[in-house]
Design an enzyme around this catalytic site. Structure first.
Site, PDB file in Angstrom:
ATOM      1  N   THR A   6      12.090  28.499   5.744  1.00 58.08           N
ATOM      2  CA  THR A   6      12.066  29.584   6.734  1.00 58.08           C
ATOM      3  C   THR A   6      11.813  28.992   8.112  1.00 58.08           C
ATOM      4  O   THR A   6      11.002  28.091   8.276  1.00 58.08           O
ATOM      5  CB  THR A   6      11.003  30.644   6.393  1.00 58.08           C
ATOM      6  OG1 THR A   6      11.350  31.238   5.140  1.00 58.08           O
ATOM      7  CG2 THR A   6      10.941  31.749   7.440  1.00 58.08           C
ATOM      8  N   PHE A  65      10.557  29.827  11.862  1.00 58.94           N
ATOM      9  CA  PHE A  65       9.759  30.774  12.639  1.00 58.94           C
ATOM     10  C   PHE A  65       9.945  30.440  14.115  1.00 58.94           C
ATOM     11  O   PHE A  65      10.188  29.282  14.460  1.00 58.94           O
ATOM     12  CB  PHE A  65       8.272  30.621  12.313  1.00 58.94           C
ATOM     13  CG  PHE A  65       7.923  30.955  10.888  1.00 58.94           C
ATOM     14  CD1 PHE A  65       7.378  32.180  10.554  1.00 58.94           C
ATOM     15  CD2 PHE A  65       8.127  30.028   9.868  1.00 58.94           C
ATOM     16  CE1 PHE A  65       7.050  32.493   9.246  1.00 58.94           C
ATOM     17  CE2 PHE A  65       7.804  30.326   8.543  1.00 58.94           C
ATOM     18  CZ  PHE A  65       7.261  31.568   8.238  1.00 58.94           C
TER      19      PHE A  65
END
Ligand SMILES: O=C(O)C(=O)C[C@]1(C(=O)O)C=C[C@@H](O)C=C1
Length: 363
Positions: free
Chosen positions: A263, A265
């Site tokens: 992921t 961010f």
């Protein structure tokens, strides 16, 4: 223990004691320098810019190049991140908002970027994370923007369209999902709680290992862990941080379907970062709904030799079948080539917003 062994050990331990004393003195000398930097900044009315994303990236990259081992680069980077976090806290304690409760991957991303000295402010929703910084209650926000398996985080993109905040950093986190439960085995599990994205990331594993368990989406992985901790017939899908925080045993580890599940961010603050030498710029723009419009908008990047690393379309919510495009390019908006491309793009796009320029993630 033999005398010879005792003697050999105590010689090396004496050396370690002496090195630790030197390290301690050096760390405090470094901390005093950082305090001095803080004083210089406030004398020049620059106290709002105490945290310098570009300087931190440069320091970490330089240390990675200098590192002779045997400590691996990732560990060295982590260690110096903590050192800078502590030095910075002497200049100005920072607060960071993220999607809570404590134990989420967002918390891990916030700590990876700001170190353990930052004050953590867990929020109930991504909207609240943005609001907390916009209202001046937190210095920075850390929000997920895309996952390698599930794609864009739509709510973050929608909020980026309207926020006055700037992207000043990125964090790339390898996501390992675990099945957490107080149940003795998989057999007793009737319910699996997790964030919808995490349930999707482990969809195939769940089909194989827990085909009959009910899948219940909740606000965050950490909330799922809290619920599983209170229900012996339930499990949560969440990461290491949640397992530790809520004291839940791991019944199965790394159950994500994609082995490279990652992921990304973004870090949001009131200012973007200065050039660090290896930067990205994120933009959002709209193209009129006609053939060739997107190609026309992107041509200035090719013409200026600027590489595009990401293109994501999203419906413009007020007009049916109109789209906005989120674009990441290599380089800082102050780099001459990027500046030329952006100036031309501004002439061509119906709408253009620079979301921020920031250092490429260091680790
Ligand atoms: O160089 C600065 O501007 C500092 O404030 C010092 C320092 C550091 O510890 O090296 C601390 C915080 C900043 O984010 C960047 C670097």
């Amino acid at each position: 223990m033999s005398d010879a062994l005792q003697k050999a050990l105590s010689q090396v331990r004496d050396e370690i004691d002496s090195i630790d004393a030197d390290l301690l003195a050096l760390l405090n000398r470094r901390a005093r320098c950082a305090q001095h930097v803080g004083e210089i900044k406030s004398q020049h009315g620059d106290a709002g810019f105490v945290y310098r994303a570009e300087r931190e990236a440069q320091i970490l990259r330089r240390l990675q190049e200098l590192n002779p081992g045997p400590l691996p680069n990732d560990n060295v980077t982590w260690l110096f991140r903590q050192v800078m976090s502590l030095c910075l806290s002497l200049e100005q304690p920072l607060s960071v908002a993220f999607l809570g409760p404590l134990g989420t991957f967002s918390e891990s991303a916030a700590v990876r970027h700001f170190g353990h000295a930052a004050r953590l402010l867990p929020q109930m929703s991504i909207d609240d994370v943005f609001r907390e910084v916009e209202a001046g209650h937190a210095n920075f926000a850390v929000v997920p923007i895309e996952n390698s398996t599930e794609g864009a985080i739509g709510r973050t993109l929608d909020l980026l369209l309207t926020t006055p905040l700037k992207i000043c950093g990125e964090v790339v986190l390898r996501i390992h999902q675990h099945l957490l439960s107080t149940a003795p085995s998989l057999t007793g599990i009737k319910r699996v709680y997790s964030h919808a994205q995490s349930l999707a990331q482990c969809h195939e594993w769940l089909n194989r290992a827990l085909p009959d368990a009910q899948r219940i989406p909740v606000g965050s992985n950490a909330q799922a862990a809290q619920q599983a901790a209170a229900d012996p017939e339930a499990a949560a899908i969440a990461g290491d941080a949640a397992a530790e925080r809520y004291g839940l045993p791991k019944l199965a580890v790394s159950i994500e379907d994609e082995p490279n599940n990652t992921t990304r961010f973004v870090v949001l603050g009131r200012h973007d970062a200065g050039p660090s030498g290896r930067d990205k710029t994120s933009l959002v723009m709209s193209a009129p709904n006609r053939t060739g419009a997107l190609g026309y908008l992107l041509a200035p990047f090719t013409d200026a030799g600027v590489s595009m690393t990401r293109l994501e379309s999203r419906p413009a919510r007020h007009t049916l079948w109109e789209y906005v495009f989120f674009v990441d390019i290599e380089g800082h908006r102050d780099d001459p080539a990027v500046r030329v491309a952006l100036d031309e793009l501004a002439r061509r796009a119906a709408y253009l917003k620079t979301l921020g320029s920031y250092p490429v993630a260091v680790f």
